[in-house]
Design a protein around this motif. Structure first.
Motif, PDB file in Angstrom:
ATOM      1  N   THR A  32       0.846  -1.191   0.000  1.00  0.00           N
ATOM      2  CA  THR A  32       0.000   0.000   0.000  1.00  0.00           C
ATOM      3  C   THR A  32       0.881   1.239   0.000  1.00  0.00           C
ATOM      4  OG1 THR A  32      -0.128   0.112   2.397  1.00  0.00           O
ATOM      5  CG2 THR A  32      -1.808  -1.176   1.289  1.00  0.00           C
ATOM      6  N   VAL A  85      -4.765   1.407   8.371  1.00  0.00           N
ATOM      7  CA  VAL A  85      -4.898   0.945   6.995  1.00  0.00           C
ATOM      8  C   VAL A  85      -5.090  -0.564   7.031  1.00  0.00           C
ATOM      9  CG1 VAL A  85      -3.776   0.768   4.739  1.00  0.00           C
ATOM     10  CG2 VAL A  85      -3.312   2.728   6.185  1.00  0.00           C
ATOM     11  N   GLY A 101      -7.029  -2.406   1.835  1.00  0.00           N
ATOM     12  CA  GLY A 101      -7.339  -1.382   0.846  1.00  0.00           C
ATOM     13  C   GLY A 101      -8.255  -0.282   1.351  1.00  0.00           C
ATOM     14  N   ALA A 111      -8.957   3.339  -0.109  1.00  0.00           N
ATOM     15  CA  ALA A 111      -7.670   4.035  -0.244  1.00  0.00           C
ATOM     16  C   ALA A 111      -7.566   4.793  -1.561  1.00  0.00           C
ATOM     17  CB  ALA A 111      -6.531   3.042  -0.122  1.00  0.00           C
TER      18      ALA A 111
END
Length: 105
Positions: free
Chosen positions: A4, A29, A32, A66
């Protein structure tokens, strides 16, 4: 899943959805999705419990995808890329701001 580009503690700006234009710090996080403080707040009705004796309505952030946030570097939004730099333990993969070319971490 691929690496990520947004990480915990990053400053991001929402680029799509009902909170478009808001900025905040990434709380977490996973899969996604990102949790940004002060963005996409929901009201949740909670039953009284040991931790929350009164119960009632709680306002908290909900995760957003995201792809709907963009990294903020020096006050401007930018895309993030990866590059390798030489370190004391060989090559190291680092994040780079595409707009300026600066190394982020």
């Amino acid at each position: 899943m691929a690496t990520t580009k947004i990480k915990k503690g990053d400053s991001v700006k929402v680029i799509a959805g009902k909170d478009k234009g808001k900025e905040g710090k990434v709380i977490s996080v996973s899969n996604g999705k990102v949790l940004v403080e002060g963005v996409n707040t929901i009201t949740k009705h909670s039953k009284a419990s040991q931790a929350n004796p009164k119960g009632g309505i709680i306002h908290q952030e909900a995760p957003i995808d995201a792809s709907n946030v963009m990294y903020v570097h020096k006050g401007k939004t930018t895309r993030i890329g990866f590059t390798t730099v030489d370190g004391k333990n060989g090559q190291k993969k680092v994040r780079v701001a595409k707009a300026t070319g600066d190394i982020i971490d």
